[in-house]
Design an enzyme around this catalytic site. Structure first.
Site, PDB file in Angstrom:
ATOM      1  N   ASP A   1     -34.230  37.878 -16.251  1.00 28.46           N
ATOM      2  CA  ASP A   1     -32.988  37.810 -15.489  1.00 28.46           C
ATOM      3  C   ASP A   1     -31.937  37.122 -16.348  1.00 28.46           C
ATOM      4  OD1 ASP A   1     -31.272  37.631 -13.085  1.00 28.46           O
ATOM      5  OD2 ASP A   1     -31.725  35.497 -13.243  1.00 28.46           O
TER       6      ASP A   1
ATOM      7  N   ASP B   1     -28.312  35.599 -15.273  1.00 24.79           N
ATOM      8  CA  ASP B   1     -27.648  34.415 -14.709  1.00 24.79           C
ATOM      9  C   ASP B   1     -28.654  33.469 -14.074  1.00 24.79           C
ATOM     10  OD1 ASP B   1     -25.000  35.384 -15.341  1.00 24.79           O
ATOM     11  OD2 ASP B   1     -25.248  36.801 -13.693  1.00 24.79           O
TER      12      ASP B   1
ATOM     13  N   LYS C   1     -22.984  30.802 -13.030  1.00 18.27           N
ATOM     14  CA  LYS C   1     -21.579  30.623 -12.649  1.00 18.27           C
ATOM     15  C   LYS C   1     -21.345  31.644 -11.543  1.00 18.27           C
ATOM     16  CE  LYS C   1     -20.678  28.038 -16.312  1.00 18.27           C
ATOM     17  NZ  LYS C   1     -19.912  27.911 -17.458  1.00 18.27           N
TER      18      LYS C   1
ATOM     19  N   TYR D   1     -20.330  34.572  -9.960  1.00 20.03           N
ATOM     20  CA  TYR D   1     -19.767  35.826 -10.463  1.00 20.03           C
ATOM     21  C   TYR D   1     -19.084  35.632 -11.814  1.00 20.03           C
ATOM     22  CZ  TYR D   1     -20.833  37.576  -5.847  1.00 20.03           C
ATOM     23  OH  TYR D   1     -21.487  37.942  -4.700  1.00 20.03           O
TER      24      TYR D   1
ATOM     25  N   GLN E   1     -25.501  42.932 -10.926  1.00 20.38           N
ATOM     26  CA  GLN E   1     -24.103  42.553 -11.172  1.00 20.38           C
ATOM     27  C   GLN E   1     -23.210  43.145 -10.085  1.00 20.38           C
ATOM     28  OE1 GLN E   1     -22.846  40.394 -13.429  1.00 20.38           O
ATOM     29  NE2 GLN E   1     -24.962  39.928 -13.983  1.00 20.38           N
TER      30      GLN E   1
ATOM     31  N   CYS F   1     -27.544  46.518 -12.567  1.00 19.86           N
ATOM     32  CA  CYS F   1     -27.217  47.214 -11.327  1.00 19.86           C
ATOM     33  C   CYS F   1     -25.810  46.776 -10.945  1.00 19.86           C
ATOM     34  CB  CYS F   1     -28.194  46.844 -10.215  1.00 19.86           C
ATOM     35  SG  CYS F   1     -27.664  47.506  -8.607  1.00 19.86           S
TER      36      CYS F   1
ATOM     37  N   HIS G   1     -24.182  47.764  -8.324  1.00 13.70           N
ATOM     38  CA  HIS G   1     -23.989  48.045  -6.897  1.00 13.70           C
ATOM     39  C   HIS G   1     -24.023  46.787  -6.045  1.00 13.70           C
ATOM     40  CE1 HIS G   1     -25.949  51.655  -8.759  1.00 13.70           C
ATOM     41  NE2 HIS G   1     -24.806  52.152  -8.322  1.00 13.70           N
TER      42      HIS G   1
ATOM     43  N   ARG H   1     -31.015  48.047  -7.641  1.00 14.36           N
ATOM     44  CA  ARG H   1     -30.773  46.645  -7.290  1.00 14.36           C
ATOM     45  C   ARG H   1     -32.097  45.921  -7.063  1.00 14.36           C
ATOM     46  NH1 ARG H   1     -26.761  43.264  -5.955  1.00 14.36           N
ATOM     47  NH2 ARG H   1     -27.209  41.663  -4.418  1.00 14.36           N
TER      48      ARG H   1
END
Length: 176
Positions: free
Chosen positions: A9, A11, A18, A20, A53, A90, A92, A101
């Site tokens: 992964d 983030d 952070k 977004y 994302q 992803c 979406h 997702r």
């Protein structure tokens, strides 16, 4: 024999969480993250970044901005001698009907199609239970890190291993 892969992964696992993340200049690697990826590289493992994302679907940033963030990530890792074989994302939102997702397996399936590895021999490392669920869905060994959102998911996690960070996960994977 096919190369083994670490599915990681982004983030909260490789870089500091952070809300977004939309600015490449705000990208900050966790201490030891690049060295951990470099250790995987040196041990012959492939590394694929697997990241939801939804900021794209939500209109917070566009694909060009995300590409700039990923170029910066690749550059920061390369500065420390680390390499990733691919970034799978992803774009979406949670209400979109997609198969990519997390925890759905679409991104891993794409990585398998490009790199020809067996996901049952892979490891999935992330800071949320959706990462663990994705790993379980594809038969990978699962690691939950306590960085990012991980500390909130420790209790009740289905992860095979709970570790402090990416570096500790890689130490377990490589037996060190």
């Amino acid at each position: 024999m096919t190369r083994r892969f670490a599915l990681i992964d982004r983030d909260g696992t490789i870089n500091v969480e952070k809300h977004y993340l939309s600015d490449p200049d705000q990208l900050e690697l966790y201490p030891g993250a690049a060295a951990a990826i470099r250790a995987l590289n040196q041990a012959g493992w492939g590394v694929a970044v697997i990241t939801n994302q939804s900021g794209i679907a939500r209109g917070y940033f566009d694909m060009a901005r995300l590409d700039a963030i990923h170029a910066r990530l690749t550059e920061m890792l390369a500065t420390e001698g680390a390499h990733i074989d691919g970034i799978y994302l992803c774009p979406h939102g949670p209400d979109d009907d997609c198969d990519c997702r997390k925890p759905l397996p679409g991104m891993v399936e794409q990585a398998v199609a490009e790199h020809g590895f067996d996901p049952k021999l892979a490891v999935m490392i992330g800071d949320k239970e959706v990462d663990v669920e994705l790993g379980l869905a594809v038969g990978a060994k699962t690691f939950l890190v306590r960085t990012g959102h991980g500390h909130k998911h420790v209790e009740g996690t289905k992860a095979a291993h709970v570790v402090d960070d990416l570096a500790q996960a890689v130490a377990v994977i490589l037996g060190g």
